[in-house]
Motif scaffolding. Sequence first.
Motif, PDB file in Angstrom:
ATOM      1  N   LYS A  46     -25.463 -21.646   9.522  1.00 37.94           N
ATOM      2  CA  LYS A  46     -24.495 -22.703   9.230  1.00 37.94           C
ATOM      3  C   LYS A  46     -23.574 -22.155   8.156  1.00 37.94           C
ATOM      4  CE  LYS A  46     -27.749 -26.429  10.144  1.00 37.94           C
ATOM      5  NZ  LYS A  46     -28.424 -27.613   9.647  1.00 37.94           N
ATOM      6  N   VAL A  96     -25.808 -20.307   5.509  1.00 36.99           N
ATOM      7  CA  VAL A  96     -27.093 -20.982   5.315  1.00 36.99           C
ATOM      8  C   VAL A  96     -27.976 -20.768   6.547  1.00 36.99           C
ATOM      9  CG1 VAL A  96     -28.221 -23.199   4.873  1.00 36.99           C
ATOM     10  CG2 VAL A  96     -25.948 -22.755   3.928  1.00 36.99           C
ATOM     11  N   TYR A  97     -29.202 -20.317   6.304  1.00 37.38           N
ATOM     12  CA  TYR A  97     -30.201 -20.203   7.365  1.00 37.38           C
ATOM     13  C   TYR A  97     -31.388 -21.094   7.009  1.00 37.38           C
ATOM     14  CZ  TYR A  97     -27.962 -15.967   9.209  1.00 37.38           C
ATOM     15  OH  TYR A  97     -27.088 -15.069   9.755  1.00 37.38           O
ATOM     16  N   GLN A  98     -31.909 -21.782   8.022  1.00 41.15           N
ATOM     17  CA  GLN A  98     -33.105 -22.591   7.815  1.00 41.15           C
ATOM     18  C   GLN A  98     -34.295 -21.844   8.410  1.00 41.15           C
ATOM     19  OE1 GLN A  98     -33.101 -26.468   9.636  1.00 41.15           O
ATOM     20  NE2 GLN A  98     -34.859 -27.135   8.443  1.00 41.15           N
ATOM     21  N   LEU A  99     -35.277 -21.546   7.564  1.00 41.88           N
ATOM     22  CA  LEU A  99     -36.528 -20.929   7.985  1.00 41.88           C
ATOM     23  C   LEU A  99     -37.632 -21.974   7.852  1.00 41.88           C
ATOM     24  CD1 LEU A  99     -35.993 -17.498   6.231  1.00 41.88           C
ATOM     25  CD2 LEU A  99     -35.874 -17.951   8.677  1.00 41.88           C
ATOM     26  N   PHE A 146     -38.533 -22.313   3.934  1.00 41.16           N
ATOM     27  CA  PHE A 146     -37.466 -22.371   2.923  1.00 41.16           C
ATOM     28  C   PHE A 146     -36.111 -22.176   3.583  1.00 41.16           C
ATOM     29  CE2 PHE A 146     -39.146 -18.094   3.200  1.00 41.16           C
ATOM     30  CZ  PHE A 146     -38.012 -17.302   3.328  1.00 41.16           C
ATOM     31  N   TRP A 147     -35.068 -22.316   2.759  1.00 39.00           N
ATOM     32  CA  TRP A 147     -33.686 -22.088   3.181  1.00 39.00           C
ATOM     33  C   TRP A 147     -33.201 -20.785   2.556  1.00 39.00           C
ATOM     34  CZ3 TRP A 147     -30.919 -25.593   6.196  1.00 39.00           C
ATOM     35  CH2 TRP A 147     -31.526 -26.835   6.401  1.00 39.00           C
ATOM     36  N   SER A 187     -36.479 -24.086  -1.639  1.00 39.02           N
ATOM     37  CA  SER A 187     -37.366 -24.969  -0.875  1.00 39.02           C
ATOM     38  C   SER A 187     -36.976 -26.411  -1.158  1.00 39.02           C
ATOM     39  CB  SER A 187     -38.825 -24.740  -1.274  1.00 39.02           C
ATOM     40  OG  SER A 187     -39.213 -23.431  -0.976  1.00 39.02           O
ATOM     41  N   ASP A 211     -35.810 -30.312   1.041  1.00 40.46           N
ATOM     42  CA  ASP A 211     -35.737 -31.051   2.289  1.00 40.46           C
ATOM     43  C   ASP A 211     -34.330 -30.898   2.871  1.00 40.46           C
ATOM     44  OD1 ASP A 211     -37.048 -32.922   4.129  1.00 40.46           O
ATOM     45  OD2 ASP A 211     -35.461 -34.295   3.466  1.00 40.46           O
ATOM     46  N   GLU A 212     -34.207 -30.956   4.182  1.00 39.25           N
ATOM     47  CA  GLU A 212     -32.896 -30.789   4.819  1.00 39.25           C
ATOM     48  C   GLU A 212     -31.884 -31.805   4.305  1.00 39.25           C
ATOM     49  OE1 GLU A 212     -30.858 -30.327   9.244  1.00 39.25           O
ATOM     50  OE2 GLU A 212     -32.976 -30.904   9.072  1.00 39.25           O
ATOM     51  N   LEU A 242     -29.551 -30.932   1.332  1.00 37.50           N
ATOM     52  CA  LEU A 242     -28.349 -30.133   1.577  1.00 37.50           C
ATOM     53  C   LEU A 242     -27.388 -30.798   2.544  1.00 37.50           C
ATOM     54  CD1 LEU A 242     -30.023 -26.614   2.012  1.00 37.50           C
ATOM     55  CD2 LEU A 242     -28.872 -27.492  -0.020  1.00 37.50           C
TER      56      LEU A 242
END
Length: 160
Positions: A114, A131-134, A137-138, A151, A153-154, A157
């Motif tokens: 993103k 931005v990458y979501q793993l 963590f981000w 770390s 919550d979605e 952000l």
Amino acid sequence: MGIKLSRRGWNNVIIISVVLFIAAIQFPELIRARLEPEASQTSPTIQSLLPEQAVISRLVLPQHVFTAQDGRWIVDPQIEQQPGTVIEHWQSISGTLVDDATMEQLKPQLNAPKTVEVWLHAADEPVRVTVYQLPQFWLLKSWQGNWLAISVDESYLFPH
């Protein structure tokens, strides 16, 4: 006037002497460990996503655009939470610096990035944050080009 000790007494003297000898040898190392500054210990480096004194004037997320207008935030499309809260989150993000070796290991997991544009006051160009979501963590690329792990919550952000 001599002290007469039993066999058990001499054993105790020898044991105490050995313990004192070991303590005397270890004492300088113990002192050195206590006096060393904590910064020299291996701890992860924390870094800010944006410059320290940065003030956000506009935030472009994949689903929402936040614009400062007459001292308040306008969001398109509308969100449930306060727009100022989302701006504060992005303004204050700090994360653990991710080294190059770790990034090489993570590369196979990095898909669907993103892009977030953070416009700062008195800046001609926005800070573009990848931005990458793993799963745990981000990963966010800071204004300095470093990767940061956070770390949260979605919804911290990206509001719903």
